[in-house]
Motif scaffolding. Structure first.
Motif, PDB file in Angstrom:
ATOM      1  N   LEU A  88       7.395  53.202  64.871  1.00  0.00           N
ATOM      2  CA  LEU A  88       8.350  54.274  65.138  1.00  0.00           C
ATOM      3  C   LEU A  88       7.654  55.336  65.967  1.00  0.00           C
ATOM      4  O   LEU A  88       6.633  55.882  65.545  1.00  0.00           O
ATOM      5  N   TRP A  90       7.862  58.675  66.624  1.00  0.00           N
ATOM      6  CA  TRP A  90       8.517  59.869  66.080  1.00  0.00           C
ATOM      7  C   TRP A  90       8.144  61.110  66.881  1.00  0.00           C
ATOM      8  O   TRP A  90       6.974  61.331  67.215  1.00  0.00           O
ATOM      9  N   ARG A  91       9.138  61.958  67.171  1.00  0.00           N
ATOM     10  CA  ARG A  91       8.898  63.251  67.807  1.00  0.00           C
ATOM     11  C   ARG A  91       9.215  64.374  66.820  1.00  0.00           C
ATOM     12  O   ARG A  91       8.333  65.097  66.376  1.00  0.00           O
ATOM     13  N   ASN A  92      10.490  64.533  66.505  1.00  0.00           N
ATOM     14  CA  ASN A  92      10.918  65.509  65.510  1.00  0.00           C
ATOM     15  C   ASN A  92      12.321  65.145  65.051  1.00  0.00           C
ATOM     16  O   ASN A  92      12.920  64.186  65.539  1.00  0.00           O
ATOM     17  N   SER A  97      14.066  58.996  68.532  1.00  0.00           N
ATOM     18  CA  SER A  97      12.808  58.314  68.250  1.00  0.00           C
ATOM     19  C   SER A  97      12.959  56.860  68.677  1.00  0.00           C
ATOM     20  O   SER A  97      14.000  56.233  68.445  1.00  0.00           O
ATOM     21  N   ARG A 124      10.068  62.274  59.073  1.00  0.00           N
ATOM     22  CA  ARG A 124       9.484  61.026  59.586  1.00  0.00           C
ATOM     23  C   ARG A 124       9.583  59.887  58.581  1.00  0.00           C
ATOM     24  O   ARG A 124       9.809  58.734  58.976  1.00  0.00           O
ATOM     25  N   ALA A 127      12.869  58.221  58.801  1.00  0.00           N
ATOM     26  CA  ALA A 127      12.940  57.431  60.028  1.00  0.00           C
ATOM     27  C   ALA A 127      12.123  56.149  59.907  1.00  0.00           C
ATOM     28  O   ALA A 127      12.544  55.076  60.369  1.00  0.00           O
ATOM     29  N   GLU A 128      10.942  56.236  59.302  1.00  0.00           N
ATOM     30  CA  GLU A 128      10.096  55.054  59.128  1.00  0.00           C
ATOM     31  C   GLU A 128      10.780  54.012  58.246  1.00  0.00           C
ATOM     32  O   GLU A 128      10.766  52.816  58.544  1.00  0.00           O
ATOM     33  N   CYS A 131      13.394  52.276  60.154  1.00  0.00           N
ATOM     34  CA  CYS A 131      12.814  51.285  61.050  1.00  0.00           C
ATOM     35  C   CYS A 131      12.536  49.980  60.299  1.00  0.00           C
ATOM     36  O   CYS A 131      12.815  48.888  60.802  1.00  0.00           O
TER      37      CYS A 131
END
Length: 237
Positions: A88, A90-92, A97, A124, A127-128, A131
């Motif tokens: 991933l 990741w930005r914010n 992402s 994050r 998001a992870e 993913c």
């Protein structure tokens, strides 16, 4: 603490005793209440045992240590198993992402790879986990039966292996655990950044090249052919 005659359980409970006294003082001063001392001590001992149980060092097997020693290079799976590296970018929480996965067999041959863009993940870890769920869904739909999921974000691997330590993400972790019933075997392992380079580069290309439309393809991306080939050669060493 220096009394050699005291038990280990008593010695390691001292910080909790001090914390219990502090909380009791605050209850008396600000709420004019006091919990039963017997009940407080009983609950405290349970917390002490749970804390040391959860933070007990995990001894690694000889096989695990050997895998970690060689993890600077991509490590192939066993025969008949597909290893899926994920990443991933990741930005914010407010930006897109990039996510990607690439699945290879024991010879380093690419089975499939995919990339996509996700938005509005609150942090994050969410998001992870998203993913991981996305990659597992793809592999399940492709009919893969034996899978190793590899990520260079070790916190995610740790959370999946010890989900009760991460109650905040219980729902997402339960979704991931639910996939175990859809595969003959499903394992999760950490991968060093350098060994996860192909998946990282595919994920980075989502934002770098503005590739926000998801896709799934057989084989690997042509622009990473040489990198994939080098991984396959090193896996035979």
């Amino acid at each position: 603490m220096e009394d050699n005659g005291s038990t280990e359980s008593l010695a390691r409970s001292i910080p909790w005793v001090l914390w219990l006294i502090w909380k009791n003082i605050n209850s008396l001063l600000y709420a004019e209440t006091q919990v039963s001392v017997v009940r407080s001590l009983s609950e405290m001992m349970v917390e002490v045992e749970q804390w040391f149980l959860l933070n007990k060092p995990q001894l690694r097997t000889t096989e695990e240590r050997a895998r970690m020693d060689n993890s600077d290079k991509w490590c192939p799976p066993d025969n008949g198993v597909i290893k899926c590296n994920i990443h991933l970018n990741w930005r914010n929480a407010s930006m897109h992402s990039g996510v990607a996965w690439i699945a290879r067999d024991q010879a380093g041959n690419v089975y499939h790879h995919a990339r996509d863009a996700i938005v509005h993940a609150p942090d994050r870890m969410v998001a992870e986990f998203g993913c991981v769920i996305w990659a597992l869904t793809c592999l399940r739909d492709l009919g893969v039966q034996k899978v190793i999921m590899a990520s260079d974000y070790y916190e995610v691997v740790k959370a999946i292996k010890v989900p009760y330590q991460w109650p905040r993400y219980r729902d997402l972790l339960q979704q991931i655990m639910g996939f175990k019933g859809t595969f003959d075997s499903l394992e999760f392992e950490g991968e060093k950044v350098v060994a996860n380079g192909v998946a990282r580069d595919i994920a980075k290309s989502v934002l770098r090249d503005g590739c926000f439309q998801s896709y799934l393809a057989m084989g690997g991306p042509s622009w990473l052919h040489d990198r994939i080939a080098r991984d396959a050669v090193r896996s035979d060493v």
